[in-house]
Design an enzyme around this catalytic site. Structure first.
Site, PDB file in Angstrom:
ATOM      1  N   TYR A  54       1.047  -1.074   0.203  1.00 29.21           N
ATOM      2  CA  TYR A  54       0.098   0.305  -0.173  1.00 29.21           C
ATOM      3  C   TYR A  54       0.803   1.556   0.449  1.00 29.21           C
ATOM      4  O   TYR A  54       1.867   1.805   0.850  1.00 29.21           O
ATOM      5  CB  TYR A  54      -1.277   0.299   1.393  1.00 29.21           C
ATOM      6  N   GLN A 176      -8.679 -12.599   3.705  1.00 24.42           N
ATOM      7  CA  GLN A 176      -9.274 -10.966   3.238  1.00 24.42           C
ATOM      8  C   GLN A 176     -10.346 -11.338   1.894  1.00 24.42           C
ATOM      9  O   GLN A 176      -9.343 -10.885   1.286  1.00 24.42           O
ATOM     10  CB  GLN A 176      -8.460 -10.503   3.513  1.00 24.42           C
ATOM     11  N   PRO A 206     -16.666  -3.615   1.734  1.00 19.70           N
ATOM     12  CA  PRO A 206     -18.529  -3.415   2.229  1.00 19.70           C
ATOM     13  C   PRO A 206     -19.152  -2.294   1.421  1.00 19.70           C
ATOM     14  O   PRO A 206     -20.461  -2.405   0.812  1.00 19.70           O
ATOM     15  CB  PRO A 206     -18.437  -3.801   2.904  1.00 19.70           C
ATOM     16  N   LEU A 207     -18.060  -1.091   0.891  1.00 21.67           N
ATOM     17  CA  LEU A 207     -19.116  -0.422   0.440  1.00 21.67           C
ATOM     18  C   LEU A 207     -19.084   0.096  -1.345  1.00 21.67           C
ATOM     19  O   LEU A 207     -19.061   0.666  -1.509  1.00 21.67           O
ATOM     20  CB  LEU A 207     -18.946   1.273   0.974  1.00 21.67           C
ATOM     21  N   ALA A 208     -18.443  -1.338  -1.891  1.00 19.91           N
ATOM     22  CA  ALA A 208     -17.988  -1.338  -3.313  1.00 19.91           C
ATOM     23  C   ALA A 208     -17.639   0.041  -3.827  1.00 19.91           C
ATOM     24  O   ALA A 208     -17.866   0.298  -4.784  1.00 19.91           O
ATOM     25  CB  ALA A 208     -19.440  -1.375  -4.027  1.00 19.91           C
ATOM     26  N   LYS A 215     -23.741   7.684  -2.834  1.00 17.98           N
ATOM     27  CA  LYS A 215     -23.110   9.336  -2.735  1.00 17.98           C
ATOM     28  C   LYS A 215     -22.903   9.593  -4.983  1.00 17.98           C
ATOM     29  O   LYS A 215     -22.567  10.736  -5.216  1.00 17.98           O
ATOM     30  CB  LYS A 215     -21.442   9.551  -2.378  1.00 17.98           C
ATOM     31  N   ARG A 227     -13.561   9.273  -3.708  1.00 22.11           N
ATOM     32  CA  ARG A 227     -12.932   8.668  -4.346  1.00 22.11           C
ATOM     33  C   ARG A 227     -12.946   9.260  -5.904  1.00 22.11           C
ATOM     34  O   ARG A 227     -11.590   8.528  -6.284  1.00 22.11           O
ATOM     35  CB  ARG A 227     -13.259   7.414  -3.931  1.00 22.11           C
ATOM     36  N   GLY A 284     -12.778   1.581   4.962  1.00 25.42           N
ATOM     37  CA  GLY A 284     -11.389   2.906   4.963  1.00 25.42           C
ATOM     38  C   GLY A 284     -11.733   4.283   4.801  1.00 25.42           C
ATOM     39  O   GLY A 284     -13.945   4.206   4.298  1.00 25.42           O
ATOM     40  N   GLN A 290     -16.902  10.242   8.246  1.00 22.05           N
ATOM     41  CA  GLN A 290     -16.811   8.586   7.577  1.00 22.05           C
ATOM     42  C   GLN A 290     -16.824   7.062   8.332  1.00 22.05           C
ATOM     43  O   GLN A 290     -17.399   6.783   8.070  1.00 22.05           O
ATOM     44  CB  GLN A 290     -16.190   8.940   6.584  1.00 22.05           C
TER      45      GLN A 290
END
Length: 343
Positions: A54, A176, A206-208, A215, A227, A284, A290
């Protein structure tokens, strides 16, 4: 914040985990990253997920700095090894050499003596599994890692890994995978193997990538600060899934969330947490609020009628193709080919 055991291991994790893929060291500045970690701690989140790859190590460094001053034993830190972190032939994979060197690098960047959960970021076809799990076992014996997990392994790979680690301290305790209301490719094959072996799922996206938060709206420009409007690699990933048909279906989830008394983001996270073998969901964030909002989903219970209505609305856009496990970066979801007019 609720906690649960990771699979059938003795390790307790918060049901919502804070992860820093595509954020720390890449799309948000250091102060914002630190504020998000503090918001996670304030919300009762004590489990943090990162990886050596990352932001090429910067994410681990930022996480370590943000946790400085926190009692080490009060948090669970998870990291990963396998994906390329350099151009050399040994700068990737699950060989003993790379595992040892990567672990030492992660420990240094995180500023800690040990990693609670060390995960094989992908499967390595070129390294014998016995070599991989013996290296993990040696790290456990040295006190440098506590538990071993994997990420995005297929059912066959998980079964092989369980056989190779049989009798070792490095037995797999977690997987994962990417998993959410839309992307359910682990359900036919991976979930049954994990259920039988006591492997817990620490699911990401989990929020794709924010799509399920509602949003992004059909025909509208991506909102500032999202994003899809960010720098770095984030827009490359998310713009694949901003088709007009999908966004329209997602907006039809809004009345379901309203009736349940939760936000759309909380609906998506709570849905994930109620699935079989899921121990925790990784979120994230680029803003502290958030984190606070998503963390609240840990206490939400969705009725069977709500779950059925979600399935009815999303219908044929739900992807359950098990052949797409571990290939989410290379294979388009079944619904990604829709009109890409947004953002």
């Amino acid at each position: 914040m609720e906690h649960c055991r990771l699979g059938t291991s003795g390790l307790m994790v918060s049901r919502v985990i804070f992860g820093n893929w595509l954020t720390h060291g890449e799309t948000i500045a250091r102060p914002a990253a630190t504020a998000c970690v503090q918001a996670a701690l304030d919300a009762g989140i004590d489990t943090f997920d990162t990886a050596d790859v990352y932001a090429m190590g910067a994410a681990e460094t930022l996480l370590g700095e943000a946790l400085r001053g926190t009692t080490r034993s009060s948090v669970v830190i998870a990291s990963k090894v396998c994906l390329p972190v350099g151009s050399g032939p040994n700068d990737r994979g699950l060989s003993r050499k790379h595992i040892m060197e990567s672990c030492h690098g992660s420990l240094r960047r995180l500023g800690t003596d040990y990693i609670d959960l060390y995960q094989a970021h992908r499967f390595d076809e070129d390294t014998p599994l016995e070599e991989t799990f013996q290296a993990f076992d040696d790290l456990i014996r040295q006190g440098k890692i506590r538990y071993v997990g994997v990420s995005e392994w297929t059912a066959e790979q998980l079964a092989a890994g369980l056989a190779a680690s049989d009798g070792l301290r490095s037995r797999i305790v977690s997987n994962q995978p990417q998993y959410n209301m839309l992307w359910r490719v682990i359900e036919p094959e991976v979930v049954p193997v994990c259920a039988g072996a006591g492997i817990g799922q620490l699911v990401f996206q989990p929020l794709a990538q924010g799509v399920l938060s509602g949003k992004y709206r059909p025909g509208a420009t991506a909102p500032a600060g999202s994003r899809a409007a960010a720098g770095g690699r984030a827009p490359t990933f998310i713009r694949r899934v901003l088709g007009a048909e999908l966004l329209d279906r997602v907006q039809r989830l809004r009345p379901i969330a309203d009736a349940a008394g939760v936000s759309m983001a909380q609906l998506a996270v709570a849905w994930t947490l109620q699935r079989p073998t899921v121990s925790a969901a990784i979120i994230g964030a680029s803003r502290p609020e958030q984190v606070t909002e998503n963390a609240a989903a840990a206490g939400v219970r969705l009725g069977a009628d709500v779950l059925a209505e979600v399935d009815r609305v999303l219908g044929d856009l739900i992807d359950r193709d098990p052949t797409k496990t571990a290939r989410m970066m290379a294979v388009e979801p079944s619904w990604a080919a829709a009109d890409q007019s947004t953002g």
